[in-house]
Write a protein that holds these residues in place. Sequence first.
Motif, PDB file in Angstrom:
ATOM      1  N   LEU A  26       0.837  -1.191   0.000  1.00  0.00           N
ATOM      2  CA  LEU A  26       0.000   0.000   0.000  1.00  0.00           C
ATOM      3  C   LEU A  26       0.874   1.244   0.000  1.00  0.00           C
ATOM      4  CD1 LEU A  26      -1.575   0.577   3.534  1.00  0.00           C
ATOM      5  CD2 LEU A  26       0.573  -0.600   3.108  1.00  0.00           C
ATOM      6  N   THR A  27       0.274   2.360  -0.413  1.00  0.00           N
ATOM      7  CA  THR A  27       0.986   3.644  -0.353  1.00  0.00           C
ATOM      8  C   THR A  27       0.908   4.104   1.094  1.00  0.00           C
ATOM      9  OG1 THR A  27       0.328   4.109  -2.631  1.00  0.00           O
ATOM     10  CG2 THR A  27       1.169   5.957  -1.308  1.00  0.00           C
ATOM     11  N   PHE A  28       1.931   3.756   1.824  1.00  0.00           N
ATOM     12  CA  PHE A  28       1.910   3.878   3.293  1.00  0.00           C
ATOM     13  C   PHE A  28       1.597   5.299   3.752  1.00  0.00           C
ATOM     14  CE2 PHE A  28       2.680   2.302   7.399  1.00  0.00           C
ATOM     15  CZ  PHE A  28       3.457   3.217   8.102  1.00  0.00           C
ATOM     16  N   SER A  29       2.149   6.270   3.050  1.00  0.00           N
ATOM     17  CA  SER A  29       1.985   7.662   3.467  1.00  0.00           C
ATOM     18  C   SER A  29       0.541   8.147   3.316  1.00  0.00           C
ATOM     19  CB  SER A  29       2.931   8.565   2.679  1.00  0.00           C
ATOM     20  OG  SER A  29       2.695   8.430   1.292  1.00  0.00           O
ATOM     21  N   ASP A  30      -0.298   7.381   2.651  1.00  0.00           N
ATOM     22  CA  ASP A  30      -1.702   7.745   2.477  1.00  0.00           C
ATOM     23  C   ASP A  30      -2.601   7.209   3.586  1.00  0.00           C
ATOM     24  OD1 ASP A  30      -1.880   7.511  -1.196  1.00  0.00           O
ATOM     25  OD2 ASP A  30      -1.100   9.071   0.150  1.00  0.00           O
ATOM     26  N   TYR A  31      -2.014   6.522   4.555  1.00  0.00           N
ATOM     27  CA  TYR A  31      -2.816   5.860   5.576  1.00  0.00           C
ATOM     28  C   TYR A  31      -2.403   6.244   6.991  1.00  0.00           C
ATOM     29  CZ  TYR A  31      -4.770   2.904   1.961  1.00  0.00           C
ATOM     30  OH  TYR A  31      -5.430   2.453   0.856  1.00  0.00           O
ATOM     31  N   SER A  32      -3.415   6.464   7.801  1.00  0.00           N
ATOM     32  CA  SER A  32      -3.189   6.556   9.236  1.00  0.00           C
ATOM     33  C   SER A  32      -3.023   5.142   9.763  1.00  0.00           C
ATOM     34  CB  SER A  32      -4.392   7.209   9.931  1.00  0.00           C
ATOM     35  OG  SER A  32      -4.562   8.538   9.484  1.00  0.00           O
ATOM     36  N   VAL A  33      -2.244   5.007  10.812  1.00  0.00           N
ATOM     37  CA  VAL A  33      -2.014   3.691  11.399  1.00  0.00           C
ATOM     38  C   VAL A  33      -2.352   3.731  12.878  1.00  0.00           C
ATOM     39  CG1 VAL A  33      -0.328   1.889  11.896  1.00  0.00           C
ATOM     40  CG2 VAL A  33      -0.235   3.114   9.717  1.00  0.00           C
ATOM     41  N   GLY A  34      -3.092   2.742  13.294  1.00  0.00           N
ATOM     42  CA  GLY A  34      -3.480   2.657  14.687  1.00  0.00           C
ATOM     43  C   GLY A  34      -3.074   1.342  15.306  1.00  0.00           C
ATOM     44  N   LYS A  42     -12.353  -9.733  26.591  1.00  0.00           N
ATOM     45  CA  LYS A  42     -12.738  -8.336  26.464  1.00  0.00           C
ATOM     46  C   LYS A  42     -12.831  -7.932  25.001  1.00  0.00           C
ATOM     47  CE  LYS A  42     -10.888  -6.734  30.887  1.00  0.00           C
ATOM     48  NZ  LYS A  42     -10.043  -5.707  31.567  1.00  0.00           N
ATOM     49  N   GLU A  43     -13.480  -6.816  24.754  1.00  0.00           N
ATOM     50  CA  GLU A  43     -13.593  -6.321  23.399  1.00  0.00           C
ATOM     51  C   GLU A  43     -12.299  -5.637  22.984  1.00  0.00           C
ATOM     52  OE1 GLU A  43     -18.416  -5.443  23.265  1.00  0.00           O
ATOM     53  OE2 GLU A  43     -16.980  -3.811  23.035  1.00  0.00           O
ATOM     54  N   ARG A  44     -12.121  -5.549  21.685  1.00  0.00           N
ATOM     55  CA  ARG A  44     -10.961  -4.857  21.163  1.00  0.00           C
ATOM     56  C   ARG A  44     -11.073  -3.370  21.485  1.00  0.00           C
ATOM     57  NH1 ARG A  44      -9.145  -6.288  15.138  1.00  0.00           N
ATOM     58  NH2 ARG A  44      -9.287  -8.319  16.183  1.00  0.00           N
ATOM     59  N   GLU A  45      -9.969  -2.778  21.900  1.00  0.00           N
ATOM     60  CA  GLU A  45      -9.988  -1.375  22.251  1.00  0.00           C
ATOM     61  C   GLU A  45      -8.854  -0.626  21.557  1.00  0.00           C
ATOM     62  OE1 GLU A  45      -9.231  -0.371  26.304  1.00  0.00           O
ATOM     63  OE2 GLU A  45      -7.506  -1.704  26.499  1.00  0.00           O
ATOM     64  N   HIS A  46      -9.112   0.638  21.304  1.00  0.00           N
ATOM     65  CA  HIS A  46      -8.122   1.492  20.670  1.00  0.00           C
ATOM     66  C   HIS A  46      -7.013   1.845  21.656  1.00  0.00           C
ATOM     67  CE1 HIS A  46      -6.655   5.574  19.430  1.00  0.00           C
ATOM     68  NE2 HIS A  46      -6.489   4.900  18.298  1.00  0.00           N
ATOM     69  N   VAL A  47      -5.787   1.872  21.159  1.00  0.00           N
ATOM     70  CA  VAL A  47      -4.640   2.236  21.980  1.00  0.00           C
ATOM     71  C   VAL A  47      -4.054   3.569  21.520  1.00  0.00           C
ATOM     72  CG1 VAL A  47      -2.312   1.575  22.674  1.00  0.00           C
ATOM     73  CG2 VAL A  47      -4.092  -0.172  22.460  1.00  0.00           C
ATOM     74  N   ALA A  48      -3.713   3.646  20.244  1.00  0.00           N
ATOM     75  CA  ALA A  48      -3.077   4.859  19.726  1.00  0.00           C
ATOM     76  C   ALA A  48      -3.201   4.887  18.209  1.00  0.00           C
ATOM     77  CB  ALA A  48      -1.603   4.907  20.118  1.00  0.00           C
ATOM     78  N   THR A  49      -3.157   6.090  17.674  1.00  0.00           N
ATOM     79  CA  THR A  49      -3.179   6.293  16.218  1.00  0.00           C
ATOM     80  C   THR A  49      -2.263   7.433  15.858  1.00  0.00           C
ATOM     81  OG1 THR A  49      -5.420   5.452  15.868  1.00  0.00           O
ATOM     82  CG2 THR A  49      -4.601   7.039  14.258  1.00  0.00           C
ATOM     83  N   ILE A  50      -1.579   7.275  14.749  1.00  0.00           N
ATOM     84  CA  ILE A  50      -0.811   8.376  14.184  1.00  0.00           C
ATOM     85  C   ILE A  50      -1.377   8.639  12.788  1.00  0.00           C
ATOM     86  CG2 ILE A  50       1.052   6.847  13.346  1.00  0.00           C
ATOM     87  CD1 ILE A  50       2.972   9.255  14.017  1.00  0.00           C
ATOM     88  N   ARG A  51      -1.790   9.869  12.558  1.00  0.00           N
ATOM     89  CA  ARG A  51      -2.456  10.212  11.310  1.00  0.00           C
ATOM     90  C   ARG A  51      -1.446  10.415  10.182  1.00  0.00           C
ATOM     91  NH1 ARG A  51      -6.793  14.643  11.399  1.00  0.00           N
ATOM     92  NH2 ARG A  51      -7.702  13.326   9.765  1.00  0.00           N
ATOM     93  N   HIS A  52      -1.903  10.127   8.966  1.00  0.00           N
ATOM     94  CA  HIS A  52      -1.014  10.272   7.816  1.00  0.00           C
ATOM     95  C   HIS A  52      -0.974  11.712   7.335  1.00  0.00           C
ATOM     96  CE1 HIS A  52      -4.974   9.951   5.970  1.00  0.00           C
ATOM     97  NE2 HIS A  52      -4.480  10.400   4.844  1.00  0.00           N
ATOM     98  N   THR A  53      -2.010  12.484   7.629  1.00  0.00           N
ATOM     99  CA  THR A  53      -2.079  13.858   7.123  1.00  0.00           C
ATOM    100  C   THR A  53      -1.246  14.805   7.968  1.00  0.00           C
ATOM    101  OG1 THR A  53      -4.128  14.050   8.390  1.00  0.00           O
ATOM    102  CG2 THR A  53      -4.320  13.619   6.028  1.00  0.00           C
ATOM    103  N   THR A  54      -1.488  14.815   9.255  1.00  0.00           N
ATOM    104  CA  THR A  54      -0.814  15.755  10.143  1.00  0.00           C
ATOM    105  C   THR A  54       0.348  15.122  10.902  1.00  0.00           C
ATOM    106  OG1 THR A  54      -2.295  15.178  11.958  1.00  0.00           O
ATOM    107  CG2 THR A  54      -2.973  16.985  10.496  1.00  0.00           C
ATOM    108  N   ARG A  55       0.386  13.795  10.907  1.00  0.00           N
ATOM    109  CA  ARG A  55       1.357  13.012  11.698  1.00  0.00           C
ATOM    110  C   ARG A  55       1.200  13.244  13.195  1.00  0.00           C
ATOM    111  NH1 ARG A  55       6.832  11.885   8.388  1.00  0.00           N
ATOM    112  NH2 ARG A  55       6.918  10.303  10.021  1.00  0.00           N
ATOM    113  N   ARG A  56       0.048  13.773  13.576  1.00  0.00           N
ATOM    114  CA  ARG A  56      -0.234  13.903  14.992  1.00  0.00           C
ATOM    115  C   ARG A  56      -0.639  12.545  15.546  1.00  0.00           C
ATOM    116  NH1 ARG A  56      -3.981  18.671  16.947  1.00  0.00           N
ATOM    117  NH2 ARG A  56      -3.360  17.646  18.888  1.00  0.00           N
ATOM    118  N   SER A  57      -0.391  12.370  16.825  1.00  0.00           N
ATOM    119  CA  SER A  57      -0.713  11.101  17.462  1.00  0.00           C
ATOM    120  C   SER A  57      -1.818  11.279  18.495  1.00  0.00           C
ATOM    121  CB  SER A  57       0.529  10.494  18.108  1.00  0.00           C
ATOM    122  OG  SER A  57       1.168  11.430  18.939  1.00  0.00           O
TER     123      SER A  57
END
Length: 124
Positions: A26-34, A42-57
């Motif tokens: 995939l074009t990695f820079s086009d995707y946010s990764v979490g 237990k249910e799956r839960e979100h831990v962290a995400t880094i966005r592809h647009t702003t690179r903010r976490s």
Amino acid sequence: VQLQASGGGLVQAGGSLTLSCAASGLTFSDYSVGWFRQAPGKEREHVATIRHTTRRSYYSDSVQGRFTISRDNAKKTVDLRMSGLKPEDTAIYFCAAGQPILSSLSSSRGYRYWGQGTLVTVSS
């Protein structure tokens, strides 16, 4: 598309561990990764995400201040550095790639591609 999560293992409470997610196809820079995690029963839960647009976490309240997510677009990798680990951090950790909107970063539905998971066990 493949996402390969690695780096899991057994660590004592208070210790540190770094997980890595390697992407291909995939074009990695086009995707946010979490990172998400799922503990037994237990249910799956979100831990962290880094966005592809702003690179903010963005972090869940439970890991804020202890975990750090970073990305290297050239290497197509995302790392999750975990410190101050607690027994309640024990889970299978999954990385995922997608283009979620800002208000839905913590929802698994915003992520199209998923890795196979890596087990983190924190002993007390």
